[in-house]
Design an enzyme around this catalytic site. Structure first.
Site, PDB file in Angstrom:
ATOM      1  CE  LYS A 180     -10.663  63.911 -81.555  1.00  0.00           C
ATOM      2  NZ  LYS A 180     -10.461  62.519 -81.666  1.00  0.00           N
ATOM      3  CD  GLU A 255      -8.303  68.753 -65.428  1.00  0.00           C
ATOM      4  OE1 GLU A 255      -7.318  68.229 -64.869  1.00  0.00           O
ATOM      5  OE2 GLU A 255      -8.961  69.666 -64.907  1.00  0.00           O
ATOM      6  CB  CYS A 289      -4.257  61.585 -65.692  1.00  0.00           C
ATOM      7  SG  CYS A 289      -5.841  61.559 -64.861  1.00  0.00           S
ATOM      8  CD  GLU A 390       1.268  61.059 -68.606  1.00  0.00           C
ATOM      9  OE1 GLU A 390       1.188  61.605 -69.724  1.00  0.00           O
ATOM     10  OE2 GLU A 390       0.326  61.057 -67.789  1.00  0.00           O
TER      11      GLU A 390
HETATM   12  P1  NAP Z   1      -3.816  62.702 -76.587  1.00  0.00           P
HETATM   13  O1  NAP Z   1      -3.077  61.949 -77.615  1.00  0.00           O
HETATM   14  O2  NAP Z   1      -3.326  64.045 -76.220  1.00  0.00           O
HETATM   15  O3  NAP Z   1      -5.323  62.775 -77.120  1.00  0.00           O
HETATM   16  C1  NAP Z   1      -6.363  63.336 -76.354  1.00  0.00           C
HETATM   17  C2  NAP Z   1      -7.460  63.814 -77.285  1.00  0.00           C
HETATM   18  O4  NAP Z   1      -6.969  64.912 -78.057  1.00  0.00           O
HETATM   19  C3  NAP Z   1      -7.905  62.750 -78.306  1.00  0.00           C
HETATM   20  O5  NAP Z   1      -9.284  62.883 -78.555  1.00  0.00           O
HETATM   21  C4  NAP Z   1      -7.090  63.138 -79.536  1.00  0.00           C
HETATM   22  O6  NAP Z   1      -7.644  62.659 -80.741  1.00  0.00           O
HETATM   23  C5  NAP Z   1      -7.164  64.649 -79.439  1.00  0.00           C
HETATM   24  N1  NAP Z   1      -6.147  65.368 -80.195  1.00  0.00           N
HETATM   25  C6  NAP Z   1      -4.924  64.939 -80.580  1.00  0.00           C
HETATM   26  N2  NAP Z   1      -4.298  65.904 -81.304  1.00  0.00           N
HETATM   27  C7  NAP Z   1      -5.140  66.964 -81.364  1.00  0.00           C
HETATM   28  C8  NAP Z   1      -5.093  68.244 -81.991  1.00  0.00           C
HETATM   29  N3  NAP Z   1      -4.044  68.645 -82.711  1.00  0.00           N
HETATM   30  N4  NAP Z   1      -6.126  69.069 -81.846  1.00  0.00           N
HETATM   31  C9  NAP Z   1      -7.219  68.711 -81.130  1.00  0.00           C
HETATM   32  N5  NAP Z   1      -7.333  67.495 -80.550  1.00  0.00           N
HETATM   33  C10 NAP Z   1      -6.316  66.630 -80.646  1.00  0.00           C
HETATM   34  O7  NAP Z   1      -3.929  61.873 -75.237  1.00  0.00           O
HETATM   35  P2  NAP Z   1      -4.326  60.347 -75.058  1.00  0.00           P
HETATM   36  O8  NAP Z   1      -3.191  59.505 -75.470  1.00  0.00           O
HETATM   37  O9  NAP Z   1      -5.665  60.090 -75.673  1.00  0.00           O
HETATM   38  O10 NAP Z   1      -4.531  60.252 -73.481  1.00  0.00           O
HETATM   39  C11 NAP Z   1      -3.497  60.027 -72.584  1.00  0.00           C
HETATM   40  C12 NAP Z   1      -3.069  61.316 -71.912  1.00  0.00           C
HETATM   41  O11 NAP Z   1      -4.183  61.914 -71.270  1.00  0.00           O
HETATM   42  C13 NAP Z   1      -2.047  61.101 -70.815  1.00  0.00           C
HETATM   43  O12 NAP Z   1      -1.057  62.108 -70.918  1.00  0.00           O
HETATM   44  C14 NAP Z   1      -2.848  61.287 -69.535  1.00  0.00           C
HETATM   45  O13 NAP Z   1      -2.098  61.692 -68.407  1.00  0.00           O
HETATM   46  C15 NAP Z   1      -3.821  62.321 -69.960  1.00  0.00           C
HETATM   47  N6  NAP Z   1      -4.998  62.315 -69.090  1.00  0.00           N
HETATM   48  C16 NAP Z   1      -5.150  63.347 -68.213  1.00  0.00           C
HETATM   49  C17 NAP Z   1      -6.233  63.360 -67.336  1.00  0.00           C
HETATM   50  C18 NAP Z   1      -6.426  64.488 -66.367  1.00  0.00           C
HETATM   51  O14 NAP Z   1      -7.541  64.661 -65.903  1.00  0.00           O
HETATM   52  N7  NAP Z   1      -5.405  65.243 -66.017  1.00  0.00           N
HETATM   53  C19 NAP Z   1      -7.154  62.310 -67.367  1.00  0.00           C
HETATM   54  C20 NAP Z   1      -6.954  61.272 -68.259  1.00  0.00           C
HETATM   55  C21 NAP Z   1      -5.879  61.289 -69.123  1.00  0.00           C
HETATM   56  P3  NAP Z   1      -7.192  61.230 -81.338  1.00  0.00           P
HETATM   57  O15 NAP Z   1      -7.604  60.198 -80.348  1.00  0.00           O
HETATM   58  O16 NAP Z   1      -7.941  61.149 -82.606  1.00  0.00           O
HETATM   59  O17 NAP Z   1      -5.711  61.291 -81.515  1.00  0.00           O
END
Ligand code: NAP
Length: 499
Positions: A180, A255, A289, A390
């Protein structure tokens, strides 16, 4: 002239399928507002169909010899290499970062394909197959076993690398997958799945379902046939994933976010530090991240560092990432742009000094996109929100400290612990930083970004739940240790019992 916009489908169990609702959602270019395509607005039924397909494919795939699974990954690596430029351009179009960075994103996938392809002939982790046993005429074998259906839920900032970091170890270990991807980057995800099948993956082993986290993702968290959730995204979403998945005792790897710092000591090579800060704070428009969002600087060099840094920040050229002369692309979408700017307002209200940037840049060619001027705050105190939360954009907070000890304390004082960096010429300080910084990754005389795939990747505290991706450690999430004892003594032997 009219241009046609493609309508894409889910790929479930070897079949192209529209969402059962029949609805779609648009995929936008954040630099231009152009619609790149429409993707299925899937729901619970589509997610469950993908899980059923992955479950059905699991029985056969787990029995494919691991070296053969690895060979498919080698072919995936070749195809990624062959299509590197086109994949990079697709990624730049749908999420904005500049081409040299999207090429790097594909490169991470290539590296991971070869690394995990090689694991097809190893997979021995930390153990040896036959372990010493305490009784005579008895043997013990510890082997890595596949687990079952893995749900990979990924963010938009590394549309190629992050899915490969999850899928390739999961596949070589014999699991099947429901993927997904983030709703902001569906096309790169689809291209990756097409390449997997072009490389010879048997049908059904990977299914991809597009649609919102709140419906598709949620269905995966609750489906009893999903054994593992591998999630990368925000700490807020990750916490929710952990809570929901715990109800059915799924294995969960998280992560999540970061608030990474570069420490610049009084003996640092400042020219080097400026390069490292610029690259890790404003590269990927600050949307990594591991991005540097705090600089912790020793008082003795603060003024000099600011004087060197500001003109360089102001020279950064914003624009469409497809233009090779551009340094910083757009941010991902309108809501992220609003969020970033709200933090500039918060910083000003908190009393930090806005030195440069701090505004939405929509002049000239930038008018149709989501651009934010690279921003620097000084006079930031460690507990201000701009130093703790963040922001995920090109906003950097500079905190002045009087000593090395204080620098370490400030570095460790956030709810995240992903990446840190220290610039110093003093080997003793380096050793103390290695000992005392509470982080998943530490760079010495380099910025906070630049992880390599052969090492474990992940963070402490609010960044993760203790698992790591990449390297040998990356296999732990996707394998179960199974130990088999064989007693060939012909009699009952009792371990640990004095007789
Ligand atoms: P996000 O909003 O948390 O979304 C991540 C994924 O989770 C997307 O596919 C999203 O779908 C899905 N999602 C959202 N709500 C969900 C739910 N209730 N149940 C299951 N899945 C759900 O994060 P983002 O904005 O895409 O990414 C940015 C974040 O990722 C930042 O905080 C960054 O630090 C973190 N990140 C961490 C790492 C690491 O390795 N530590 C690496 C890269 C990024 P949708 O897109 O459809 O909303």
């Amino acid at each position: 002239m009219t241009t046609t916009v493609n309508v894409y489908q889910n790929y479930i169990g070897g079949q192209w399928q529209a969402a059962q609702s029949g609805q779609t959602f648009p995929n936008y270019n954040p630099a231009s507002g152009e619609i790149l395509g429409y993707f299925p607005l899937s729901g619970e039924a589509d997610a469950n169909a993908a899980v059923a397909a992955a479950r059905a494919a699991y029985g056969k795939w787990r029995l494919v010899p691991a070296p053969k699974r690895g060979e498919i990954l080698f072919r995936v690596g070749e195809l990624l290499k062959q299509h590197k430029e086109e994949l990079a351009r697709t990624m730049t179009q749908e999420m904005g970062k500049v081409l040299k960075e999207t090429r790097g994103d594909v490169q991470e996938g290539i590296d991971m394909a070869y690394y995990m392809g090689g694991e097809g002939r190893r997979l021995f982790g930390h153990s040896v197959p036959v372990v010493p046993v305490e009784l005579p005429n008895k043997s013990g074998v510890a082997m890595r076993d596949s687990i079952g259906v893995v749900a990979c839920i990924t963010p938009w900032n590394f549309p190629m690398a992050i899915p490969t970091w999850k899928m390739f170890p999961a596949l070589v270990a014999g699991n099947t997958i429901v993927f997904k991807p983030a709703s902001d980057t569906p096309l790169s995800a689809l291209r990756l799945v097409e390449i997997l099948y072009e490389a010879g993956l048997p049908e059904g082993v990977v299914s991809i379902v597009f649609g919102p986290g709140g419906t598709v993702g949620e269905a995966l968290l609750h489906n009893p046939d999903v054994a593992v959730i591998s999630f990368t995204g925000s700490t807020e979403s990750g916490r929710h994933v952990a809570i929901e998945a715990a109800k059915s005792l799924k294995r969960v790897s998280l992560e999540m976010g970061g608030k990474n710092a570069v420490i610049v000591m009084d003996d640092a090579d400042l020219n080097l530090a400026v390069e490292g800060i610029l690259w890790s704070a404003y590269g990927t428009t600050g949307q990594r991240c591991t991005a540097c969002s705090r600089v912790i600087v020793h008082s003795a060099v603060r003024k000099q560092l600011v004087d060197m840094l500001v003109p360089r920040i102001e020279q950064l050229r914003l624009g469409n990432g497809l233009d090779e002369s551009v340094d910083v692309g757009p941010v991902i979408n309108a809501s992220q742009l609003t969020k970033i700017h709200s933090y500039t307002e918060i910083g000003k209200e908190e009393g930090a000094k806005l030195v440069t940037g701090g505004y939405i840049d929509n002049g000239g060619e930038l008018a149709q996109g989501y651009f934010y001027r690279p921003t620097l705050f000084t006079k930031v105190r460690p507990n201000m929100r701009i130093a703790q939360e963040e922001i995920f954009g090109p906003v950097l907070s500079m905190i002045e400290v009087p000593s090395f000890e204080e620098a370490i304390a400030v570095n460790n004082n956030t709810k995240f612990g992903l990446s840190s960096a220290i610039y110093t010429q003093d080997i003793n300080r380096v050793q103390r930083a290695m000992r005392d910084i509470t982080t998943g990754i530490l760079y010495v005389n380099s910025g906070t970004t630049g992880a390599e795939i052969q090492f474990p990747f992940g963070g402490t505290r609010g960044t993760g739940n203790g698992h790591r991706e990449a390297g040998i450690a990356g296999l732990d999430v996707f394998t179960e240790w199974k130990v088999v004892y064989t007693d060939y003594s012909g009699k009952l032997q009792k371990a640990q019992i004095d007789e």
